[in-house]
Structures are given as structure tokens and as C-alpha cells.
Design an enzyme around this catalytic site. Structure first.
Site, PDB file in Angstrom:
ATOM      1  N   CYS A  25      78.963   3.132 -38.902  1.00 25.71           N
ATOM      2  CA  CYS A  25      80.211   3.611 -39.030  1.00 25.71           C
ATOM      3  C   CYS A  25      80.903   4.202 -38.186  1.00 25.71           C
ATOM      4  O   CYS A  25      80.540   5.426 -37.637  1.00 25.71           O
ATOM      5  CB  CYS A  25      80.373   4.280 -40.342  1.00 25.71           C
ATOM      6  SG  CYS A  25      80.109   3.221 -41.708  1.00 25.71           S
ATOM      7  N   ALA A  57      79.322  -0.843 -41.078  1.00 27.42           N
ATOM      8  CA  ALA A  57      79.399  -1.314 -42.408  1.00 27.42           C
ATOM      9  C   ALA A  57      80.767  -1.857 -42.615  1.00 27.42           C
ATOM     10  O   ALA A  57      81.585  -1.025 -42.442  1.00 27.42           O
ATOM     11  CB  ALA A  57      79.149  -0.321 -43.622  1.00 27.42           C
ATOM     12  N   GLN A  99      77.749  -6.581 -40.425  1.00 27.90           N
ATOM     13  CA  GLN A  99      77.110  -6.078 -41.681  1.00 27.90           C
ATOM     14  C   GLN A  99      78.328  -5.895 -42.859  1.00 27.90           C
ATOM     15  O   GLN A  99      79.256  -5.205 -42.602  1.00 27.90           O
ATOM     16  CB  GLN A  99      76.719  -4.419 -41.315  1.00 27.90           C
ATOM     17  CG  GLN A  99      75.424  -4.104 -42.672  1.00 27.90           C
ATOM     18  CD  GLN A  99      75.446  -2.686 -42.602  1.00 27.90           C
ATOM     19  OE1 GLN A  99      76.067  -1.609 -42.339  1.00 27.90           O
ATOM     20  NE2 GLN A  99      74.148  -2.251 -43.032  1.00 27.90           N
ATOM     21  N   HIS A 176      74.441  -5.224 -46.833  1.00 27.44           N
ATOM     22  CA  HIS A 176      74.043  -3.841 -46.813  1.00 27.44           C
ATOM     23  C   HIS A 176      73.516  -3.675 -48.557  1.00 27.44           C
ATOM     24  O   HIS A 176      74.470  -3.559 -49.137  1.00 27.44           O
ATOM     25  CB  HIS A 176      75.289  -2.964 -46.376  1.00 27.44           C
ATOM     26  CG  HIS A 176      74.900  -1.476 -46.007  1.00 27.44           C
ATOM     27  ND1 HIS A 176      73.565  -1.043 -46.216  1.00 27.44           N
ATOM     28  CD2 HIS A 176      75.723  -0.482 -45.414  1.00 27.44           C
ATOM     29  CE1 HIS A 176      73.450   0.429 -46.060  1.00 27.44           C
ATOM     30  NE2 HIS A 176      74.844   0.610 -45.647  1.00 27.44           N
ATOM     31  N   HIS A 179      70.681   2.646 -48.529  1.00 27.30           N
ATOM     32  CA  HIS A 179      71.546   3.854 -48.493  1.00 27.30           C
ATOM     33  C   HIS A 179      72.313   4.373 -49.547  1.00 27.30           C
ATOM     34  O   HIS A 179      73.249   4.983 -49.580  1.00 27.30           O
ATOM     35  CB  HIS A 179      72.363   3.797 -47.226  1.00 27.30           C
ATOM     36  CG  HIS A 179      71.528   3.619 -45.892  1.00 27.30           C
ATOM     37  ND1 HIS A 179      72.165   3.481 -44.835  1.00 27.30           N
ATOM     38  CD2 HIS A 179      70.335   3.784 -45.550  1.00 27.30           C
ATOM     39  CE1 HIS A 179      71.299   3.026 -43.917  1.00 27.30           C
ATOM     40  NE2 HIS A 179      70.025   3.428 -44.502  1.00 27.30           N
ATOM     41  N   TYR A 181      74.358   2.607 -51.412  1.00 27.43           N
ATOM     42  CA  TYR A 181      75.475   1.925 -51.868  1.00 27.43           C
ATOM     43  C   TYR A 181      75.351   0.762 -52.921  1.00 27.43           C
ATOM     44  O   TYR A 181      74.414   0.926 -53.494  1.00 27.43           O
ATOM     45  CB  TYR A 181      76.016   1.477 -50.274  1.00 27.43           C
ATOM     46  CG  TYR A 181      76.416   2.430 -49.274  1.00 27.43           C
ATOM     47  CD1 TYR A 181      77.366   3.623 -49.741  1.00 27.43           C
ATOM     48  CD2 TYR A 181      75.807   2.746 -48.066  1.00 27.43           C
ATOM     49  CE1 TYR A 181      77.698   4.345 -48.776  1.00 27.43           C
ATOM     50  CE2 TYR A 181      75.887   3.755 -47.058  1.00 27.43           C
ATOM     51  CZ  TYR A 181      76.898   4.596 -47.855  1.00 27.43           C
ATOM     52  OH  TYR A 181      77.275   5.637 -46.905  1.00 27.43           O
ATOM     53  N   ARG A 229      69.654  -5.478 -45.385  1.00 27.79           N
ATOM     54  CA  ARG A 229      69.187  -4.038 -45.109  1.00 27.79           C
ATOM     55  C   ARG A 229      68.986  -3.436 -46.387  1.00 27.79           C
ATOM     56  O   ARG A 229      69.894  -3.394 -47.374  1.00 27.79           O
ATOM     57  CB  ARG A 229      70.282  -3.408 -44.377  1.00 27.79           C
ATOM     58  CG  ARG A 229      69.856  -1.855 -44.127  1.00 27.79           C
ATOM     59  CD  ARG A 229      70.539  -0.938 -43.089  1.00 27.79           C
ATOM     60  NE  ARG A 229      69.895  -0.779 -41.806  1.00 27.79           N
ATOM     61  CZ  ARG A 229      70.022   0.172 -40.920  1.00 27.79           C
ATOM     62  NH1 ARG A 229      70.832   1.090 -41.181  1.00 27.79           N
ATOM     63  NH2 ARG A 229      69.382  -0.128 -39.740  1.00 27.79           N
ATOM     64  N   ARG A 321      71.154   6.606 -33.532  1.00 29.50           N
ATOM     65  CA  ARG A 321      71.483   7.793 -32.826  1.00 29.50           C
ATOM     66  C   ARG A 321      71.339   7.743 -31.429  1.00 29.50           C
ATOM     67  O   ARG A 321      71.863   8.380 -30.317  1.00 29.50           O
ATOM     68  CB  ARG A 321      70.828   9.094 -33.435  1.00 29.50           C
ATOM     69  CG  ARG A 321      71.738   9.311 -34.768  1.00 29.50           C
ATOM     70  CD  ARG A 321      70.961  10.266 -35.562  1.00 29.50           C
ATOM     71  NE  ARG A 321      69.764   9.617 -36.170  1.00 29.50           N
ATOM     72  CZ  ARG A 321      68.922  10.409 -37.218  1.00 29.50           C
ATOM     73  NH1 ARG A 321      69.184  11.765 -37.594  1.00 29.50           N
ATOM     74  NH2 ARG A 321      67.891   9.859 -37.480  1.00 29.50           N
TER      75      ARG A 321
HETATM   76  C1  LIG Z   1      77.037   7.695 -36.811  1.00 28.93           C
HETATM   77  C2  LIG Z   1      76.278   6.753 -38.097  1.00 28.93           C
HETATM   78  C3  LIG Z   1      76.830   5.894 -38.719  1.00 28.93           C
HETATM   79  C4  LIG Z   1      75.703   5.284 -39.608  1.00 28.93           C
HETATM   80  N1  LIG Z   1      76.768   4.074 -40.345  1.00 28.93           N
HETATM   81  C5  LIG Z   1      75.731   3.270 -40.799  1.00 28.93           C
HETATM   82  C6  LIG Z   1      76.290   1.744 -41.312  1.00 28.93           C
HETATM   83  O1  LIG Z   1      77.423   1.658 -41.236  1.00 28.93           O
HETATM   84  N2  LIG Z   1      75.263   0.873 -42.166  1.00 28.93           N
HETATM   85  C7  LIG Z   1      74.017   1.336 -42.041  1.00 28.93           C
HETATM   86  O2  LIG Z   1      73.296   0.502 -42.671  1.00 28.93           O
HETATM   87  N3  LIG Z   1      73.475   2.594 -41.408  1.00 28.93           N
HETATM   88  C8  LIG Z   1      74.025   3.335 -41.013  1.00 28.93           C
HETATM   89  N4  LIG Z   1      73.823   4.365 -40.319  1.00 28.93           N
HETATM   90  C9  LIG Z   1      72.268   4.604 -40.404  1.00 28.93           C
HETATM   91  C10 LIG Z   1      71.785   3.912 -38.987  1.00 28.93           C
HETATM   92  O3  LIG Z   1      71.770   2.537 -39.087  1.00 28.93           O
HETATM   93  C11 LIG Z   1      70.276   4.215 -38.964  1.00 28.93           C
HETATM   94  O4  LIG Z   1      69.487   3.421 -40.029  1.00 28.93           O
HETATM   95  C12 LIG Z   1      69.876   5.628 -39.081  1.00 28.93           C
HETATM   96  O5  LIG Z   1      70.699   6.599 -38.247  1.00 28.93           O
HETATM   97  C13 LIG Z   1      68.388   5.997 -38.649  1.00 28.93           C
HETATM   98  O6  LIG Z   1      68.307   5.596 -37.272  1.00 28.93           O
HETATM   99  P1  LIG Z   1      68.294   6.506 -35.899  1.00 28.93           P
HETATM  100  O7  LIG Z   1      67.194   7.322 -36.209  1.00 28.93           O
HETATM  101  O8  LIG Z   1      67.990   5.778 -34.806  1.00 28.93           O
HETATM  102  O9  LIG Z   1      69.696   7.250 -35.852  1.00 28.93           O
HETATM  103  C14 LIG Z   1      74.571   5.178 -39.303  1.00 28.93           C
HETATM  104  C15 LIG Z   1      74.237   6.267 -38.824  1.00 28.93           C
HETATM  105  C16 LIG Z   1      74.938   7.046 -38.136  1.00 28.93           C
HETATM  106  C17 LIG Z   1      74.286   8.195 -37.105  1.00 28.93           C
END
Ligand SMILES: Cc1cc2nc3c(=O)[nH]c(=O)nc-3n(C[C@H](O)[C@H](O)[C@H](O)COP(=O)(O)O)c2cc1C
Length: 356
Positions: A25, A57, A99, A176, A179, A181, A229, A321
Site C-alpha cells: 500500500c 492492495a 492485488q 488478498h 493480514h 482483512y 495471498r 521492505r
Molecule cells: C509499506 C507496506 C505496505 C504493505 N501493503 C501491503 C498490501 O497492500 N498488501 C499485502 O498483502 N501486504 C502488504 N504489506 C506486507 C508486505 O507485502 C509483506 O508481506 C511484509 O512487509 C513482509 O515482507 P518484508 O519482510 O519483505 O517486508 C505491506 C508492507 C509494507 C512495508
């Protein structure tokens, strides 16, 4: 030979490598319309060599947004705005997925950098949230329980969003269901206390996800893969867990899903064992049921990513990240894993920056 840089084909879609951009997001849209920010954000990761780029998302209905600034795909104006992003990413040799999301009881919140917390009131552009049951997420307003007719509208909204995604050139969509949702809220006994066909047994709690999958699959051409997911576990006794995720993975495959992207948590405050690759065992557990999976979560190092694939714990890895810190992570990874630059996803324009 690097596994990470081996192409992968799902139905008619081939990704040039197995390091994919996770959905993230950006909380930067007005009326759900993606703009220059999304083009640059996703475009930079496509030029950076990601095998597939996933949008954030994108809400299938306005009340399904996490924050009022979320991107959407509930109308044609939004879909047309995505087209420019899709075409740019394609021009870099990467497929792109949308997504599709509904935040349920976790909707109508402030974006993360807003100092305010809790549910956004209607005077500030917020709305009343919906969920399987009227149980609030901690710190948020209580949602209204969806009627059976409203559940059917949710299914239709996901299908219509998928149709729009296909119409503007997306190669795949990811439903999705993670998380905490809306779809996860139906899966988990912690948030689903319904006593109708959508609550109680495993079969009933998974009914909505499977209905959404069937409706979305029907809108996709046979050549387009479908991803889902999930949260592999709630990390709470009595909640959604890996065994249920593995069973769901088997059903998803039977319903035409091609890959399950396995994350975790988000439906209730829990103690999560955060460490590198902490969700990889969840991906491996779902994959053991026979469906392809993606692993995500604290995957930051090329050797680590390579090992996850070599061990058969996932078919692809997704980075979130690390990709914010380093949009061209795959180019560095290819170098460190000894992939010859001709086989690495370098844009011609950037070739002079390659390691020698
Ligand atoms: C800024 C940000 C926005 C995120 N938005 C979403 C999202 O829109 N949909 C989703 O399924 N996960 C979202 N996530 C989770 C990430 O897709 C990921 O699953 C989570 O950050 C763990 O992975 P990482 O350790 O590589 O960051 C978001 C994470 C971050 C950091």
C-alpha cells in the site's frame, strides 16, 4: 545455476525470475486512482529487475479501502489509470499483477504516517466498516455483520474488479485473503462467529474465499494465473493455523488457483517470532499439499532467497521492505549469485552501471 533467476511459468504467464515485488500500500491515491507515484514506484522495481510486480492492495469497493487514500479498482477510471502502469512494467519485460482487496473491519483507518489512530470518522472521509461478525479489531470501531445478500455483493465486486484488471492488461490477479482483512476475517474463528453457511466449520469459513476464487477465475482467461495471498497462521491458539492453510491450499488448487502467497498474522494482536524468513515454514507447509507457493517476510539476502527455493520451501520469493530500500535488489542479487550480466534483468539504459 541460480534458482532465483530461473524463469517460472504459471499457465500462459512467464516471469523472468523468481524474486517478485510484494504488494505494498502506498496510501497516495485520491478517490482510489493510481497516479504518477504508482507509476514511478512500480516502474522503478520493474527496471530494478523484479520478475513480477504486484500492485498494492487495490480495493474492490470504496468501503474496502484500508485508508481513504488507498488505490482502488472498483471503477473504470481507476482501471484506466492502472493501464499506464501496466504498459510501463510490460515494457521492462515483467508481468504485473493486481492485488484485489477488501479490508472489512480493518477498513477506514488513517494512513500509517498520520499521527491519529483508530477508525476515521465520517467527517474526515471515513465510513462504517463491515465484517463476518460485529466483533471489532482491537482499537477500531465495531463493524456491521454482512448479510448473506451483502456477502454475494462482495463476491460480485471481486469478480468485476478482476474483469477490469484483465481489460487493462494485468497478467494476473492476487486475491488478498491475508493480514486480517475481510476474507481472512471469514477464515478465522477469531473473527467469524456466524452461525449460517459462512461460519462455524472449516467448510463454512472457507466458503467465501472459494466463492470469490470461482467468480474471479471465471473472469480470467485460461492463460492468466490466479494467485491468493493468505495468512498461514494467526499465531494464536484456536485461530486460523497452518493445518487449515494446507487444507485450504489443496482446495484452492482444485478451484484453479495457481500459487498461494503465504504470509501470516494480522487478524488479532499476537506474539510473532520475527526473524529472517520466519514465514518460510508456512510456505513450505502449504506447498506440501501440492500447490505452488510464494514465501515472503524478512527475506533480504540473495543467498537466503536462493536457499529457500533450492530447499523446495517455495516456488518464488516476494520482497517488500528490502525493495523499498533498494529498488534494484534483483540486479545486485544476480551479481552476488554469479549470474552473468547478459542473463540478468538489466535495462539497456542501466548497463553502464553494472558490476564488472
Ligand atoms: C509499506 C507496506 C505496505 C504493505 N501493503 C501491503 C498490501 O497492500 N498488501 C499485502 O498483502 N501486504 C502488504 N504489506 C506486507 C508486505 O507485502 C509483506 O508481506 C511484509 O512487509 C513482509 O515482507 P518484508 O519482510 O519483505 O517486508 C505491506 C508492507 C509494507 C512495508
Amino acid at each position: 545455476m541460480s534458482k532465483l533467476f530461473e524463469p517460472i511459468t504459471l499457465r500462459g504467464m512467464t516471469a523472468r525470475n523468481r524474486v517478485w515485488l510484494a504488494p505494498m500500500c502506498q496510501y497516495s491515491s485520491v478517490d482510489g486512482v493510481p497516479d504518477d507515484w504508482h507509476l514511478v514506484h512500480l516502474g522503478a522495481r520493474a527496471t530494478g529487475g523484479f520478475g513480477l510486480v504486484m500492485t498494492e492492495a487495490s480495493a474492490v469497493v470504496p468501503e474496502g479501502r484500508i485508508s481513504p487514500q488507498d488505490a482502488g479498482i472498483w471503477n473504470d477510471e481507476q482501471a484506466e489509470a492502472w493501464r499506464r502502469v501496466v504498459e510501463f512494467v510490460h515494457g521492462q519485460g515483467a508481468p504485473i499483477g493486481a492485488q484485489l482487496a477488501h479490508a472489512g473491519r480493518k477498513a477506514s483507518t488513517y494512513r500509517p504516517w498520520d499521527p491519529r489512530t483508530g477508525t476515521v470518522p465520517s467527517v474526515d472521509g471515513g465510513w462504517e466498516t463491515v465484517a463476518p461478525s460485529d466483533l471489532p479489531f482491537e482499537g477500531y470501531a465495531a463493524p456491521a455483520a454482512l448479510t448473506v445478500d451483502q456477502v454475494a455483493e462482495v463476491v460480485r465486486a471481486f469478480a468485476e474488479a478482476a474483469r477490469r484488471a484483465v481489460s487493462v492488461g494485468f497478467d494476473t490477479v492476487e486475491i488478498h485473503a491475508a493480514h486480517g482483512y475481510l476474507l481472512h476475517q471469514f477464515l478465522s474463528p477469531l473473527s467469524n462467529r456466524r452461525d449460517d453457511d459462512y461460519g462455524g466449520s472449516f467448510e463454512n469459513r472457507t466458503r467465501l474465499v472459494l466463492e470469490v476464487v470461482d467468480a474471479v477465475r471465471a473472469e480470467l482467461p485460461d492463460s492468466a494465473p490466479l494467485l491468493v495471498r493468505i495468512s498461514g497462521t494467526d499465531w494464536i491458539d484456536g485461530g486460523w493455523d497452518l493445518e487449515q492453510s494446507r487444507r485450504l491450499g489443496v482446495l484452492l488448487k482444485e478451484h484453479g488457483v495457481d500459487l498461494v502467497d503465504v504470509s501470516s498474522g494480522g487478524n488479532a494482536p499476537a506474539s510473532i517470532p520475527l526473524e529472517p524468513g520466519y514465514q518460510v515454514p508456512l510456505s513450505a507447509g502449504v506447498r506440501a499439499g501440492g500447490i505452488a507457493t510464494g514465501a515472503v517476510g524478512l527475506i533480504t539476502d540473495p543467498e537466503q532467497a536462493e536457499k529457500i527455493l533450492a530447499n523446495g520451501e517455495a516456488d518464488v520469493v516476494l520482497l517488500a521492505r528490502a525493495a523499498l530500500r533498494e529498488p534494484a535488489w534483483p540486479l545486485r542479487a544476480a551479481h552476488e549469485l554469479g549470474v552473468p550480466f547478459e542473463d540478468a534483468p538489466w535495462p539497456d539504459q542501466y548497463l553502464r552501471g553494472r558490476w564488472r
